[in-house]
Write a protein that holds these residues in place. Structure first.
Motif, mmCIF file in Angstrom:
data_model
loop_
_atom_site.group_PDB
_atom_site.id
_atom_site.type_symbol
_atom_site.label_atom_id
_atom_site.label_comp_id
_atom_site.label_asym_id
_atom_site.label_seq_id
_atom_site.Cartn_x
_atom_site.Cartn_y
_atom_site.Cartn_z
ATOM 1 N N LEU A 72 0.829 -1.200 0.000
ATOM 2 C CA LEU A 72 0.000 0.000 0.000
ATOM 3 C C LEU A 72 0.869 1.258 0.000
ATOM 4 C CD1 LEU A 72 -2.671 -0.948 2.703
ATOM 5 C CD2 LEU A 72 -2.950 -1.022 0.224
ATOM 6 N N GLY A 73 0.239 2.382 -0.356
ATOM 7 C CA GLY A 73 0.920 3.671 -0.253
ATOM 8 C C GLY A 73 1.146 4.331 -1.586
ATOM 9 N N LEU A 74 0.455 5.471 -1.820
ATOM 10 C CA LEU A 74 0.491 6.155 -3.108
ATOM 11 C C LEU A 74 1.266 7.466 -3.085
ATOM 12 C CD1 LEU A 74 -3.260 5.611 -4.102
ATOM 13 C CD2 LEU A 74 -1.268 4.228 -4.740
ATOM 14 N N GLU A 75 1.815 7.844 -1.928
ATOM 15 C CA GLU A 75 2.577 9.092 -1.848
ATOM 16 C C GLU A 75 3.547 9.017 -0.676
ATOM 17 O OE1 GLU A 75 -0.131 12.342 -1.154
ATOM 18 O OE2 GLU A 75 -1.123 11.304 0.514
ATOM 19 N N VAL A 76 4.750 9.522 -0.897
ATOM 20 C CA VAL A 76 5.780 9.504 0.144
ATOM 21 C C VAL A 76 6.607 10.774 0.066
ATOM 22 C CG1 VAL A 76 5.971 6.981 0.149
ATOM 23 C CG2 VAL A 76 7.484 8.339 -1.324
ATOM 24 N N ALA A 77 7.382 10.988 1.139
ATOM 25 C CA ALA A 77 8.417 12.019 1.138
ATOM 26 C C ALA A 77 9.624 11.468 1.873
ATOM 27 C CB ALA A 77 7.923 13.300 1.807
ATOM 28 N N GLY A 78 10.801 11.905 1.449
ATOM 29 C CA GLY A 78 12.038 11.441 2.070
ATOM 30 C C GLY A 78 13.237 11.916 1.292
ATOM 31 N N GLU A 79 14.385 11.241 1.501
ATOM 32 C CA GLU A 79 15.606 11.592 0.780
ATOM 33 C C GLU A 79 15.882 10.592 -0.334
ATOM 34 O OE1 GLU A 79 16.452 12.382 5.265
ATOM 35 O OE2 GLU A 79 15.956 10.583 4.089
ATOM 36 N N VAL A 80 16.436 11.084 -1.427
ATOM 37 C CA VAL A 80 16.907 10.190 -2.480
ATOM 38 C C VAL A 80 18.064 9.369 -1.914
ATOM 39 C CG1 VAL A 80 17.959 10.026 -4.768
ATOM 40 C CG2 VAL A 80 16.204 11.763 -4.316
ATOM 41 N N ASP A 81 17.943 8.063 -2.035
ATOM 42 C CA ASP A 81 18.919 7.150 -1.429
ATOM 43 C C ASP A 81 19.775 6.440 -2.474
ATOM 44 O OD1 ASP A 81 18.953 3.902 -0.574
ATOM 45 O OD2 ASP A 81 19.773 5.293 0.917
ATOM 46 N N ALA A 82 19.227 6.295 -3.672
ATOM 47 C CA ALA A 82 19.962 5.672 -4.777
ATOM 48 C C ALA A 82 19.364 6.176 -6.084
ATOM 49 C CB ALA A 82 19.891 4.145 -4.701
ATOM 50 N N VAL A 83 20.192 6.218 -7.113
ATOM 51 C CA VAL A 83 19.781 6.773 -8.402
ATOM 52 C C VAL A 83 20.037 5.744 -9.492
ATOM 53 C CG1 VAL A 83 20.202 8.605 -10.075
ATOM 54 C CG2 VAL A 83 20.262 9.126 -7.638
ATOM 55 N N GLY A 84 19.002 5.473 -10.295
ATOM 56 C CA GLY A 84 19.142 4.530 -11.385
ATOM 57 C C GLY A 84 19.873 5.129 -12.577
ATOM 58 N N GLU A 85 20.275 4.262 -13.466
ATOM 59 C CA GLU A 85 20.989 4.687 -14.672
ATOM 60 C C GLU A 85 20.153 5.679 -15.479
ATOM 61 O OE1 GLU A 85 22.714 2.654 -18.801
ATOM 62 O OE2 GLU A 85 22.007 1.406 -17.141
ATOM 63 N N GLY A 86 20.794 6.731 -15.941
ATOM 64 C CA GLY A 86 20.134 7.702 -16.802
ATOM 65 C C GLY A 86 19.450 8.841 -16.078
ATOM 66 N N VAL A 87 19.381 8.790 -14.753
ATOM 67 C CA VAL A 87 18.740 9.862 -13.991
ATOM 68 C C VAL A 87 19.743 10.998 -13.794
ATOM 69 C CG1 VAL A 87 17.707 10.529 -11.792
ATOM 70 C CG2 VAL A 87 17.175 8.299 -12.808
ATOM 71 N N THR A 88 19.384 12.190 -14.218
ATOM 72 C CA THR A 88 20.291 13.334 -14.117
ATOM 73 C C THR A 88 19.794 14.425 -13.172
ATOM 74 O OG1 THR A 88 19.254 14.360 -16.065
ATOM 75 C CG2 THR A 88 21.199 12.974 -16.438
ATOM 76 N N ARG A 89 18.484 14.502 -12.946
ATOM 77 C CA ARG A 89 17.974 15.606 -12.133
ATOM 78 C C ARG A 89 18.289 15.437 -10.650
ATOM 79 N NH1 ARG A 89 11.834 18.203 -11.451
ATOM 80 N NH2 ARG A 89 12.544 19.844 -10.004
ATOM 81 N N TRP A 90 18.162 14.208 -10.132
ATOM 82 C CA TRP A 90 18.249 13.983 -8.698
ATOM 83 C C TRP A 90 19.587 13.393 -8.299
ATOM 84 C CZ3 TRP A 90 14.371 16.630 -7.048
ATOM 85 C CH2 TRP A 90 13.163 16.625 -7.739
ATOM 86 N N LYS A 91 20.027 13.727 -7.084
ATOM 87 C CA LYS A 91 21.256 13.143 -6.530
ATOM 88 C C LYS A 91 20.961 12.643 -5.122
ATOM 89 C CE LYS A 91 23.180 17.492 -4.735
ATOM 90 N NZ LYS A 91 21.959 18.292 -4.994
ATOM 91 N N ILE A 92 21.813 11.775 -4.625
ATOM 92 C CA ILE A 92 21.628 11.210 -3.298
ATOM 93 C C ILE A 92 21.608 12.336 -2.260
ATOM 94 C CG2 ILE A 92 22.699 9.771 -1.520
ATOM 95 C CD1 ILE A 92 23.748 7.986 -3.801
ATOM 96 N N GLY A 93 20.595 12.273 -1.385
ATOM 97 C CA GLY A 93 20.422 13.284 -0.353
ATOM 98 C C GLY A 93 19.363 14.322 -0.660
ATOM 99 N N ASP A 94 18.926 14.434 -1.916
ATOM 100 C CA ASP A 94 17.885 15.401 -2.259
ATOM 101 C C ASP A 94 16.588 15.070 -1.513
ATOM 102 O OD1 ASP A 94 19.488 16.829 -3.976
ATOM 103 O OD2 ASP A 94 18.704 15.912 -5.805
ATOM 104 N N ARG A 95 15.926 16.111 -1.023
ATOM 105 C CA ARG A 95 14.618 15.952 -0.374
ATOM 106 C C ARG A 95 13.535 15.982 -1.449
ATOM 107 N NH1 ARG A 95 12.795 18.796 4.447
ATOM 108 N NH2 ARG A 95 12.320 20.492 3.000
ATOM 109 N N VAL A 96 12.750 14.911 -1.521
ATOM 110 C CA VAL A 96 11.725 14.805 -2.559
ATOM 111 C C VAL A 96 10.436 14.255 -1.972
ATOM 112 C CG1 VAL A 96 13.388 14.448 -4.434
ATOM 113 C CG2 VAL A 96 12.457 12.467 -3.214
ATOM 114 N N CYS A 97 9.351 14.526 -2.671
ATOM 115 C CA CYS A 97 8.098 13.816 -2.451
ATOM 116 C C CYS A 97 7.671 13.265 -3.804
ATOM 117 C CB CYS A 97 7.029 14.704 -1.837
ATOM 118 S SG CYS A 97 6.581 16.166 -2.796
ATOM 119 N N ALA A 98 6.844 12.233 -3.785
ATOM 120 C CA ALA A 98 6.537 11.568 -5.052
ATOM 121 C C ALA A 98 5.183 10.894 -5.017
ATOM 122 C CB ALA A 98 7.624 10.534 -5.383
ATOM 123 N N LEU A 99 4.579 10.811 -6.195
ATOM 124 C CA LEU A 99 3.363 10.048 -6.433
ATOM 125 C C LEU A 99 3.770 8.645 -6.860
ATOM 126 C CD1 LEU A 99 0.192 10.432 -6.741
ATOM 127 C CD2 LEU A 99 0.660 10.686 -9.182
#
Length: 333
Positions: A72-99
């Motif tokens: 369950l769970g459709l929305e969260v907030a926290g820190e970016v902990d790992a970044v997949g290949e090809g992701v350029t906008r976010w870096k580890i430690g960024d504060r984000v929320c997401a759908l």
């Protein structure tokens, strides 16, 4: 987070045994920590919103879409902990929320990087976790589907729910007038405090007459469904838009189509969860451009009724199902 016998990282999650009440269905368990695929980020979850679709899924009526987590769970907030290949906008430690399509009731969640938004400096993680589901729902339904404009009147049923509270704020930020309906004098008073121009107790007197006395509505945000179908048709002005996002009193209603034609009524509605990843990415970008400045300035903010630790997810569901809350309920991790 702990490490299992084979050396892999594991995390806490809330698992469900569907079709039951919260105390019987929701249990704390452990699973392997997810790994972000190309184009995804992993979030160290600090808070997760609790929403009515979570209850519907727990009851067995709203399965996760293909490819989404069964957690369950459709929305969260926290820190970016790992970044997949090809992701350029976010870096580890960024504060984000997401759908999310699912997976929020856990220590870690993975999400398409395009579906994340930066947490404004003026918000903590609890406030941020209470935003995505309601902000996205109101934006896509009231503003895109309903075409609400400055100077128009929005009628909101269930105005003290999480979505209702957000709809009041977003409509007012856009320069619209708000008529709110809710059940009971206390909730009607709360809706006024939250910014509604007119707040009506749906249990007191002739609700339709009261709405008409206020001039009717250009847009109706309807979470009630069948029981209010006739009322909505009568309450809308010519050229009005009727937006359905939930059917708490049933999905089948009988309406006079001739009056729909004569009043030039547009009937529309939508769900978020089943949309494609590209459509959700488009919506995220539109929300960031249009709504996020209101959030950053404090004009639009989350109203959190209560928080519960992850292991008390069943208590959070009980609180939401009781219907006495004003605003959002959030799990903390």
């Amino acid at each position: 987070m702990t490490t299992n016998a084979s050396g892999g990282d594991i995390m806490r999650v809330i698992e469900i045994e569907g079709g039951k009440g919260p105390a019987e269905a929701l249990r704390l368990a452990e699973r392997p920590q997810p790994t972000p695929a190309p184009g995804e980020i992993r979030i160290r979850v600090r808070a997760a919103g609790v929403n009515r679709p979570d209850i519907v899924q727990r009851l067995g009526h709203y399965p996760a879409p293909p490819g989404a987590s069964d957690i369950l769970g459709l929305e969260v907030a926290g820190e970016v902990d790992a970044v997949g290949e090809g992701v350029t906008r976010w870096k580890i430690g960024d504060r984000v929320c997401a759908l999310l399509g699912g997976g929020g009731y856990a220590d870690y969640a993975v999400v398409d990087a395009r579906h994340a938004l930066p947490v404004p400096d003026n918000l903590d993680f609890v406030q941020a976790a209470a935003l995505p589901e309601t902000v996205f729902t109101v934006f896509t339904n009231v503003f895109e589907g309903g075409g609400l404009k400055a100077g128009e009147t929005l009628l909101i049923h269930g105005a003290t729910s999480g979505i209702g509270v957000m709809a009041i704020q977003m409509a007012k930020a856009a320069g619209a007038r708000v008529i709110a309906t809710s059940r009971g004098a206390a909730k009607a008073e709360a809706a006024l405090t939250l910014g509604a121009d007119v707040s009506l107790d749906a249990t007191d007197g002739d609700l339709l007459a009261a709405i008409k006395a206020e001039g009717g509505a250009d847009v109706v945000l309807d979470m009630v469904g069948a029981a209010y179908a006739e009322l909505n048709l009568n309450a809308l002005k010519p050229g009005g838009r009727w937006v359905v996002i939930a059917t708490l009193t049933g999905a089948l209603a009988q309406i006079d189509l001739m009056r729909v034609m004569l009043k030039r009524i547009v009937l529309t509605g939508s769900t978020l969860r089943s949309r494609s990843t590209d459509e959700k990415a488009r919506l995220t970008a539109a929300v960031e451009q249009t709504i996020w400045p209101w959030v950053a300035s404090g004009k639009v903010c989350a109203k959190v009724e209560a928080t519960f630790p992850l292991e008390q997810a069943a208590v959070a569901h009980q609180r939401l199902e009781a219907g006495d809350h004003v605003g959002k309920i959030v799990l903390t991790l």
